[in-house]
Scaffold this active site. Structure first.
Site, mmCIF file in Angstrom:
data_model
loop_
_atom_site.group_PDB
_atom_site.id
_atom_site.type_symbol
_atom_site.label_atom_id
_atom_site.label_comp_id
_atom_site.label_asym_id
_atom_site.label_seq_id
_atom_site.Cartn_x
_atom_site.Cartn_y
_atom_site.Cartn_z
ATOM 1 C CB ILE A 110 -15.906 19.350 -28.633
ATOM 2 C CG1 ILE A 110 -16.108 19.384 -27.118
ATOM 3 C CG2 ILE A 110 -15.995 20.739 -29.232
ATOM 4 C CD1 ILE A 110 -14.960 20.021 -26.350
ATOM 5 C CD GLU A 130 -13.917 23.444 -41.239
ATOM 6 O OE1 GLU A 130 -12.986 23.063 -41.971
ATOM 7 O OE2 GLU A 130 -15.093 23.035 -41.346
ATOM 8 C CG ASN A 157 -20.983 26.765 -32.682
ATOM 9 O OD1 ASN A 157 -21.375 27.135 -31.576
ATOM 10 N ND2 ASN A 157 -20.784 25.502 -32.982
ATOM 11 C CE1 TYR A 174 -13.841 24.374 -29.693
ATOM 12 C CE2 TYR A 174 -14.504 25.650 -31.599
ATOM 13 C CZ TYR A 174 -14.572 24.491 -30.859
ATOM 14 O OH TYR A 174 -15.357 23.448 -31.293
HETATM 15 N N1 COA Z 1 -22.268 31.509 -24.649
HETATM 16 C C1 COA Z 1 -21.136 32.194 -24.397
HETATM 17 N N2 COA Z 1 -19.978 31.589 -23.999
HETATM 18 C C2 COA Z 1 -19.989 30.248 -23.876
HETATM 19 C C3 COA Z 1 -21.155 29.465 -24.132
HETATM 20 C C4 COA Z 1 -22.325 30.161 -24.534
HETATM 21 N N3 COA Z 1 -23.488 29.513 -24.789
HETATM 22 N N4 COA Z 1 -20.861 28.161 -23.937
HETATM 23 C C5 COA Z 1 -19.561 28.107 -23.554
HETATM 24 N N5 COA Z 1 -19.042 29.354 -23.513
HETATM 25 C C6 COA Z 1 -17.663 29.751 -23.185
HETATM 26 C C7 COA Z 1 -17.631 30.448 -21.829
HETATM 27 O O1 COA Z 1 -16.494 31.308 -21.819
HETATM 28 C C8 COA Z 1 -17.438 29.280 -20.881
HETATM 29 O O2 COA Z 1 -16.877 29.670 -19.645
HETATM 30 P P1 COA Z 1 -17.862 30.199 -18.471
HETATM 31 O O3 COA Z 1 -19.026 29.251 -18.398
HETATM 32 O O4 COA Z 1 -16.982 30.163 -17.266
HETATM 33 O O5 COA Z 1 -18.269 31.578 -18.897
HETATM 34 C C9 COA Z 1 -16.431 28.458 -21.657
HETATM 35 O O6 COA Z 1 -16.859 28.572 -23.028
HETATM 36 C C10 COA Z 1 -16.353 27.009 -21.223
HETATM 37 O O7 COA Z 1 -17.635 26.430 -21.349
HETATM 38 P P2 COA Z 1 -17.926 24.906 -21.001
HETATM 39 O O8 COA Z 1 -18.927 24.856 -19.912
HETATM 40 O O9 COA Z 1 -16.648 24.169 -20.822
HETATM 41 O O10 COA Z 1 -18.601 24.437 -22.376
HETATM 42 P P3 COA Z 1 -19.852 23.436 -22.526
HETATM 43 O O11 COA Z 1 -19.622 22.214 -21.719
HETATM 44 O O12 COA Z 1 -21.101 24.180 -22.299
HETATM 45 O O13 COA Z 1 -19.754 23.027 -24.080
HETATM 46 C C11 COA Z 1 -20.043 23.359 -26.436
HETATM 47 C C12 COA Z 1 -19.564 23.990 -25.110
HETATM 48 C C13 COA Z 1 -19.708 24.329 -27.582
HETATM 49 C C14 COA Z 1 -19.299 22.048 -26.694
HETATM 50 C C15 COA Z 1 -21.580 23.113 -26.321
HETATM 51 O O14 COA Z 1 -22.247 24.352 -26.358
HETATM 52 C C16 COA Z 1 -22.137 22.226 -27.410
HETATM 53 O O15 COA Z 1 -22.161 21.006 -27.274
HETATM 54 N N6 COA Z 1 -22.617 22.828 -28.524
HETATM 55 C C17 COA Z 1 -23.195 22.039 -29.629
HETATM 56 C C18 COA Z 1 -22.128 21.288 -30.386
HETATM 57 C C19 COA Z 1 -21.137 22.223 -31.030
HETATM 58 O O16 COA Z 1 -21.482 23.241 -31.619
HETATM 59 N N7 COA Z 1 -19.848 21.830 -30.938
HETATM 60 C C20 COA Z 1 -18.758 22.589 -31.535
HETATM 61 C C21 COA Z 1 -18.543 22.238 -32.948
HETATM 62 S S1 COA Z 1 -18.194 20.520 -33.172
#
Ligand code: COA
Length: 146
Positions: free
Chosen positions: A71, A105, A110, A117
């Site tokens: 994701i 996983e 991270n 999650y």
């Molecule tokens: N720090 C702390 N909490 C976080 C966060 C951060 N940087 N990013 C997301 N969250 C948590 C929070 O609880 C957030 O809710 P809130 O914004 O209301 O506090 C919740 O997750 C939902 O976040 P959301 O906005 O839906 O996530 P996102 O669109 O920013 O995407 C990832 C999250 C992990 C997919 C994004 O950071 C990413 O693409 N990372 C790089 C790829 C990666 O590591 N993917 C996972 C492994 S494949």
């Protein structure tokens, strides 16, 4: 949360789109061949804002179990609820086809992914010590869909 996010099922024409988003994952990014296979065999959704692809999710399914493979949301669009929306679409699809449990996983370092999650309701069920080549542990998470 932004209201104008469109979530679409990825088609084979979207290999380049997914590839470009996936490059955000740096060294963990997939080749076009792997993405193409995944689009053919797995569940893949792409998130669009104003017709611009900003994130995607890939999930494999075997019988009544599934696993989130990847994701990713582009950096400038993070913390806007896009990953949560992608996950919601995957979960709805899995429930529709009677999948009862979803695994994934994640690297223990991270933090954004782990927070995402856990907010969704995944529970950490197992730790694989020094699983990755740089010595970082892998955490296994589980979400019951029943
Ligand atoms: N720090 C702390 N909490 C976080 C966060 C951060 N940087 N990013 C997301 N969250 C948590 C929070 O609880 C957030 O809710 P809130 O914004 O209301 O506090 C919740 O997750 C939902 O976040 P959301 O906005 O839906 O996530 P996102 O669109 O920013 O995407 C990832 C999250 C992990 C997919 C994004 O950071 C990413 O693409 N990372 C790089 C790829 C990666 O590591 N993917 C996972 C492994 S494949």
């Amino acid at each position: 949360m932004i209201s104008s996010v469109d979530i679409k099922v990825a088609s084979i024409d979207d290999v380049d789109v997914v590839y470009n988003i996936d490059k955000e994952c740096g060294s963990d990014s997939y080749s076009k061949e792997i993405i193409s296979l995944s689009i053919k065999n797995d569940i893949n959704f792409i998130a669009y804002i104003d017709n611009c692809a900003v994130g995607y999710i890939s999930c494999s399914r075997v019988l009544d179990e599934a696993e989130v493979l990847k994701i990713v949301v582009l950096k400038e669009y993070r913390r806007k609820g896009i990953a949560s929306l992608l996950m919601k679409n995957v979960i709805n699809k899995l429930v529709e086809v009677d999948v009862g449990v979803l695994f994934l996983e994640v690297r223990s370092d991270n933090v954004p992914a782990k927070m995402l999650y856990e907010k969704i309701g995944f529970e950490k069920i197992y730790e694989r010590q020094k699983y990755y080549s740089d010595g970082v542990d892998a955490y296994i998470y589980r979400l019951s869909l029943l």
